[in-house]
Write an enzyme that holds these catalytic residues in place. Structure first.
Site, PDB file in Angstrom:
ATOM      1  N   PRO A 202     -75.741 -26.719 -55.305  1.00  0.00           N
ATOM      2  CA  PRO A 202     -75.635 -26.715 -53.849  1.00  0.00           C
ATOM      3  C   PRO A 202     -74.827 -25.549 -53.298  1.00  0.00           C
ATOM      4  CG  PRO A 202     -74.448 -28.592 -54.801  1.00  0.00           C
ATOM      5  CD  PRO A 202     -75.177 -27.927 -55.904  1.00  0.00           C
ATOM      6  N   ASN A 203     -75.333 -25.052 -52.186  1.00  0.00           N
ATOM      7  CA  ASN A 203     -74.727 -24.006 -51.377  1.00  0.00           C
ATOM      8  C   ASN A 203     -74.822 -22.608 -51.979  1.00  0.00           C
ATOM      9  OD1 ASN A 203     -73.862 -25.798 -49.253  1.00  0.00           O
ATOM     10  ND2 ASN A 203     -72.314 -26.522 -50.696  1.00  0.00           N
TER      11      ASN A 203
ATOM     12  N   ARG B 292     -71.595 -17.292 -47.366  1.00  0.00           N
ATOM     13  CA  ARG B 292     -70.614 -18.389 -47.316  1.00  0.00           C
ATOM     14  C   ARG B 292     -69.334 -17.974 -48.042  1.00  0.00           C
ATOM     15  NH1 ARG B 292     -70.130 -22.519 -51.431  1.00  0.00           N
ATOM     16  NH2 ARG B 292     -68.663 -24.071 -50.709  1.00  0.00           N
TER      17      ARG B 292
ATOM     18  N   TYR C 141     -66.392 -15.921 -52.845  1.00  0.00           N
ATOM     19  CA  TYR C 141     -67.580 -15.740 -53.671  1.00  0.00           C
ATOM     20  C   TYR C 141     -68.148 -14.327 -53.645  1.00  0.00           C
ATOM     21  CZ  TYR C 141     -67.318 -20.800 -53.576  1.00  0.00           C
ATOM     22  OH  TYR C 141     -66.879 -22.096 -53.702  1.00  0.00           O
TER      23      TYR C 141
ATOM     24  N   ASN D 207     -74.624 -23.019 -62.979  1.00  0.00           N
ATOM     25  CA  ASN D 207     -73.552 -23.099 -61.996  1.00  0.00           C
ATOM     26  C   ASN D 207     -73.943 -24.269 -61.114  1.00  0.00           C
ATOM     27  OD1 ASN D 207     -71.767 -22.923 -59.890  1.00  0.00           O
ATOM     28  ND2 ASN D 207     -71.949 -20.710 -59.636  1.00  0.00           N
TER      29      ASN D 207
ATOM     30  N   ALA E 162     -70.704 -27.792 -56.558  1.00  0.00           N
ATOM     31  CA  ALA E 162     -69.876 -28.985 -56.398  1.00  0.00           C
ATOM     32  C   ALA E 162     -70.298 -30.126 -57.321  1.00  0.00           C
ATOM     33  CB  ALA E 162     -69.896 -29.447 -54.944  1.00  0.00           C
TER      34      ALA E 162
ATOM     35  N   GLU F 148     -71.760 -22.826 -68.892  1.00  0.00           N
ATOM     36  CA  GLU F 148     -71.348 -23.170 -67.530  1.00  0.00           C
ATOM     37  C   GLU F 148     -70.698 -21.938 -66.903  1.00  0.00           C
ATOM     38  OE1 GLU F 148     -68.116 -26.183 -65.393  1.00  0.00           O
ATOM     39  OE2 GLU F 148     -68.491 -26.349 -67.541  1.00  0.00           O
TER      40      GLU F 148
ATOM     41  N   HIS G 285     -68.910 -20.261 -63.225  1.00  0.00           N
ATOM     42  CA  HIS G 285     -68.365 -20.393 -61.869  1.00  0.00           C
ATOM     43  C   HIS G 285     -67.949 -19.010 -61.405  1.00  0.00           C
ATOM     44  CE1 HIS G 285     -68.500 -24.710 -61.980  1.00  0.00           C
ATOM     45  NE2 HIS G 285     -68.031 -24.624 -63.206  1.00  0.00           N
TER      46      HIS G 285
ATOM     47  N   ARG H 123     -57.952 -23.052 -57.568  1.00  0.00           N
ATOM     48  CA  ARG H 123     -58.381 -23.642 -56.296  1.00  0.00           C
ATOM     49  C   ARG H 123     -57.922 -25.095 -56.212  1.00  0.00           C
ATOM     50  NH1 ARG H 123     -64.386 -22.216 -55.164  1.00  0.00           N
ATOM     51  NH2 ARG H 123     -63.740 -22.947 -53.105  1.00  0.00           N
TER      52      ARG H 123
END
Length: 144
Positions: free
Chosen positions: A10-11, A18, A23, A72, A75, A96, A98, A105
């Site tokens: 998502p996103n 964003r 990012y 990735n 969330a 994985e 990110h 964070r």
């Protein structure tokens, strides 16, 4: 079967727009180009969805169509036992990724349901983490 599925949750369709302070300004198309350049003669299939079930369906399809997965999960990394279960049904390597360093964070981002299944985790290297993940999976599938 020399292909890698690169999954984005998502996103990530808003990458470059964003929160660029977190990012960066690169887009998902830039990520796809980077992955294809890193893959050499290995085919890359790049997918993105904001829907958990769609990501799971692609992981299920990967069982017979792809040698490895770069994921990735956005969330869903921190919430989805269902994606973890789907990845456990996949026999190839999983990396994985990110873009940001999730450990710098919010505390809820420190836990990953993906990491216990992943053969490696890359965090905090921006979109270059995708290229590193693709190269690693290529090394693994070319060695087998």
């Amino acid at each position: 079967m020399k292909s890698i599925l690169v999954l984005n949750g998502p996103n990530l369709n808003l990458l470059g727009k964003r929160q660029p302070e977190i990012y960066g300004h690169a887009t998902l198309d830039d990520v796809a180009d980077l992955c294809r350049a890193a893959a050499g003669d290995v085919t890359i299939r790049m997918e993105q969805s904001n829907h958990e079930g769609q990501l799971i369906d692609w992981i299920h399809e990967a069982r017979t169509a792809h040698a490895g997965i770069v994921i990735n999960a956005g969330a869903y990394t921190h919430t989805s036992v269902a994606i973890f279960d789907a990845l456990n049904a996949f026999d190839g390597p999983v990396i994985e990724v990110h873009i940001s360093n999730v450990h710098k964070r919010e505390s809820f981002r420190h836990h990953s349901y993906i990491s216990p299944r992943a053969d490696g985790v890359i965090v905090g290297f921006g979109i270059n983490g995708y290229a590193a993940a693709v190269r690693q999976i290529c090394d693994l599938i070319n060695a087998s």
